[in-house]
Design a protein around this motif. Structure first.
Motif, short mmCIF file in Angstrom:
data_model
loop_
_atom_site.label_atom_id
_atom_site.label_comp_id
_atom_site.label_asym_id
_atom_site.label_seq_id
_atom_site.Cartn_x
_atom_site.Cartn_y
_atom_site.Cartn_z
N ILE A 193 0.87 -1.18 0.00
CA ILE A 193 0.00 0.00 0.00
C ILE A 193 0.90 1.23 0.00
O ILE A 193 1.93 1.26 0.69
N ARG A 194 0.53 2.22 -0.79
CA ARG A 194 1.26 3.49 -0.72
C ARG A 194 0.24 4.63 -0.59
O ARG A 194 -0.89 4.54 -1.08
N VAL A 195 0.68 5.67 0.07
CA VAL A 195 -0.11 6.89 0.21
C VAL A 195 0.78 8.04 -0.27
O VAL A 195 1.94 8.15 0.14
N VAL A 196 0.22 8.88 -1.13
CA VAL A 196 0.98 9.97 -1.73
C VAL A 196 0.35 11.30 -1.37
O VAL A 196 -0.88 11.45 -1.39
N SER A 197 1.21 12.26 -1.02
CA SER A 197 0.76 13.62 -0.78
C SER A 197 1.82 14.56 -1.32
O SER A 197 2.95 14.57 -0.81
N ALA A 198 1.46 15.30 -2.38
CA ALA A 198 2.38 16.25 -3.00
C ALA A 198 3.70 15.54 -3.36
O ALA A 198 3.70 14.61 -4.15
N GLU A 199 4.80 15.94 -2.73
CA GLU A 199 6.11 15.40 -3.08
C GLU A 199 6.47 14.15 -2.27
O GLU A 199 7.51 13.54 -2.50
N GLU A 200 5.64 13.79 -1.30
CA GLU A 200 6.00 12.71 -0.39
C GLU A 200 5.18 11.46 -0.62
O GLU A 200 4.00 11.53 -0.97
N THR A 201 5.82 10.31 -0.40
CA THR A 201 5.17 9.00 -0.50
C THR A 201 5.53 8.18 0.72
O THR A 201 6.70 8.14 1.13
N ILE A 202 4.54 7.52 1.31
CA ILE A 202 4.82 6.53 2.35
C ILE A 202 4.31 5.20 1.84
O ILE A 202 3.31 5.11 1.12
N PHE A 203 5.02 4.13 2.23
CA PHE A 203 4.85 2.84 1.54
C PHE A 203 5.14 1.70 2.51
O PHE A 203 6.03 1.80 3.35
N ALA A 204 4.37 0.62 2.38
CA ALA A 204 4.62 -0.58 3.19
C ALA A 204 4.14 -1.79 2.41
O ALA A 204 3.23 -1.70 1.57
N HIS A 205 4.75 -2.96 2.68
CA HIS A 205 4.35 -4.17 1.95
C HIS A 205 4.41 -5.38 2.87
O HIS A 205 5.04 -5.37 3.93
#
Length: 460
Positions: free
Chosen positions: A45-57
C-alpha cells in the motif's frame, strides 16, 4: 482499507497485489545444469501527498495484514502530512478489460519435461552448426505475473503478464585458439506457444552467424565513418541513448531532453514512440503498475519533441496526463517511470538502397552493451556483429568495434530511414529494478559517427 490509509491525510492511495511464479532451465557444460522454480505473493500500500510518498508491503496479503499496513500508513500520514481535506473513496469500479497480450497455453499447464525439450532442441541445432563451437549454453525462462490494483480513484484493475524468454550463448575457437562469443535471444508477452521450432532455429542461427563473423573478421578500423544500423540491431541505440533521457523522472533530474518539448531535436525523418499496446511484445501491458491504461505515446514526431513518458507522480508535476509508464519489478518496490516498447517508426527508404548509398562505411547488424550519460546524451556501444560497406556492398566482417557519439546529434543527423522494422528484447535495469522491454528500429543511415577500433597509420 484505502479510506483508512487516507483518513489522516494524503491525496492518493493504492493497494498493489501480485502473484508470481516462474521456471528457468539452463543447459551448460554438456548437460542440463539447473532447473529453478520461483514464486512470490504479496501486496503493498502506498499513500501519496504532494512530493511525499509513504509505503509498506507484506508477503502475507491477508485482509488483517493489509489493514495493519493501512493503520501503519495512517499513523505515518498523520505525522508527516496530516490534512483537513480528507480524500474518501465512495465507490470502486472494475476497469474495462483490455487484451494486448493474449495467450493460449499457460506455463503451469506444461510439464518440465516439455520445457527441457525446448532447451535440448536448441542445443542439438548448435552442436551441428559449426565444428569450431566449443561451448554451448542455452537457457529457457518463463514467468507469469498476475497483478491487481485498487486505488483511491475508484479503480479496480487486473492484468496478467506472461514472459517467455529463450537465449543461446556460444563460444567458438579460431585456428590460433582465440575464443569468440555469440549471443542471441528472443522474448514476448504471451504463453508457452511462443517456444516454436521456428523461433528456436532463428535464435540459434543468429548466435552462430554472429560468432562466425567474429572468427572470420578483421580488426575494426577506427575513425569517423558513415554507419548503417540494421533493423536487426533491434533499437538498442534508441532505447539507451534516447529513451532513458525521455523518462520524466530523469528529465526532472536534468536529462539532455529537458525543456525541449516543442523543439526540433531530430531529423524530420524521425518519429519515436513508446508503445505499451504493441501486440504480444515483451514490453506490452494492458495496464501499468499504477492501473493506468497503456497507450502509444509519441515522443518525437517528424523531428519535434512532443513529450515524455510519465507515471502518475511525474505527470502531476508536469501538469499532463500519465502515459501508462509507471512500472515496478514487484510488490516490494515503488513504481517508477519505465519504457515499454520503444521504437523509431519505419520511413520510406528501401534498406538495400541505404546500403548502396554508402561508398565506404560500417554496417552494424547486432549491437552490444554500452554506457550512456542521460545528462549529456553521450554514449558508447559495442558492436557484436559488424561489416565493412564498400561501394554499396556489405563486405568483410569486423570485430572489436564500438560506436561513440551523442544521442541528440545522432538523431539530428540521420538522413535515411528504412521501411523495415526489427525488434530486440531485454530486461532493462533502473534504480535496482528490472523491467521486461523491447525496442525496435528500421534500417537507418548516420552520415558521420565515430567508430572505435584499431587505428592504423592514422588513416580511417
Amino acid at each position: 482499507m484505502l479510506n483508512h490509509s487516507l483518513s489522516s491525510g494524503g491525496e492518493y492511495s493504492e493497494i498493489f497485489y501480485e502473484d508470481f511464479y516462474g521456471t528457468s532451465i539452463v543447459y551448460d557444460n554438456g548437460k542440463i545444469e539447473k532447473i529453478n522454480f520461483s514464486s512470490r505473493k504479496g501486496a503493498s500500500i502506498r499513500v501519496v501527498s504532494a512530493e511525499e510518498t509513504i509505503f509498506a508491503h507484506t508477503n502475507d496479503p491477508t485482509y488483517e495484514n493489509l489493514m495493519n499496513l493501512a493503520e501503519t500508513l495512517r499513523k505515518n500520514a498523520s505525522e508527516r502530512f496530516g490534512s483537513n481535506n480528507i480524500v474518501k473513496v465512495e465507490e470502486l469500479k472494475e476497469a474495462e478489460k483490455r487484451d494486448f497480450a493474449p495467450f493460449e497455453i499457460p506455463f503451469d499447464n506444461v510439464s518440465v519435461e516439455q520445457k527441457v525439450e525446448k532447451v535440448l532442441k536448441g542445443v542439438e541445432l548448435l552442436k551441428n552448426a559449426d565444428k569450431r563451437i566449443k561451448q554451448i549454453t542455452v537457457s529457457y525462462a518463463d514467468s507469469s505475473r498476475k497483478v491487481k490494483i485498487v486505488n483511491s480513484e475508484g479503480k479496480i484493475v487486473e492484468d496478467i503478464r506472461n514472459y517467455p524468454h529463450y537465449a543461446a550463448i556460444i563460444f567458438a575457437q579460431d585456428e590460433e585458439g582465440n575464443l569468440f562469443r555469440g549471443y542471441s535471444s528472443d522474448g514476448a508477452n504471451m504463453g508457452f506457444e511462443f517456444f516454436t521450432d521456428e523461433m528456436i532455429e532463428k535464435v540459434t542461427k543468429d548466435a552462430v552467424r554472429q560468432v562466425v563473423s567474429q572468427i572470420e573478421g578483421v580488426d575494426a578500423p577506427a575513425g569517423e565513418f558513415t554507419v548503417v544500423l540494421s533493423s536487426e540491431a533491434g533499437g538498442t541505440m534508441i532505447h539507451e541513448a534516447c529513451g532513458h533521457g525521455m523518462e520524466a523522472d530523469l528529465v526532472l533530474s536534468g536529462s539532455v531532453y529537458r525543456e525541449k518539448v516543442g523543439k526540433e531535436i531530430a531529423s524530420q525523418k524521425i518519429t519515436v514512440v513508446d508503445d505499451g499496446t504493441d501486440k504480444n511484445k515483451r514490453g506490452t501491458l494492458n495496464y501499468d503498475d499504477e492501473g493506468t491504461p497503456t497507450q502509444r505515446t509519441v515522443l518525437i514526431e517528424k523531428g519535434v519533441l512532443k513529450g515524455y513518458m510519465h507515471s502518475k507522480i511525474t505527470a502531476k508535476k508536469f501538469g499532463v496526463e500519465p502515459t501508462g509508464n509507471g512500472r515496478r519489478e514487484s510488490y516490494m518496490v515503488l513504481p517508477i517511470v519505465r519504457m515499454r516498447n520503444t521504437m523509431i517508426l519505419p520511413g520510406e527508404d528501401d534498406p538495400q538502397d541505404i546500403i548502396k548509398s554508402v561508398k565506404y562505411g560500417i554496417f552494424v547488424r547486432k549491437m552490444g552493451g554500452g554506457q550512456v550519460d542521460v545528462i549529456s546524451g553521450d554514449f558508447q556501444f559495442g558492436v557484436d556483429e559488424g561489416y565493412i560497406i564498400e561501394n554499396g556492398e556489405i563486405k568483410q566482417s569486423i570485430r572489436g568495434a564500438s560506436l561513440v557519439g551523442n544521442g541528440l546529434k545522432v538523431l539530428e543527423s540521420i538522413d535515411m530511414v528504412g521501411n523495415d522494422l526489427g525488434y530486440g528484447v531485454g530486461t532493462c535495469g533502473k534504480d535496482g529494478q528490472g523491467a521486461p522491454v523491447s525496442d525496435a528500429q528500421p534500417t537507418i543511415r548516420i552520415p558521420k559517427l565515430i567508430v572505435g577500433g584499431i587505428v592504423k597509420g592514422g588513416n580511417n
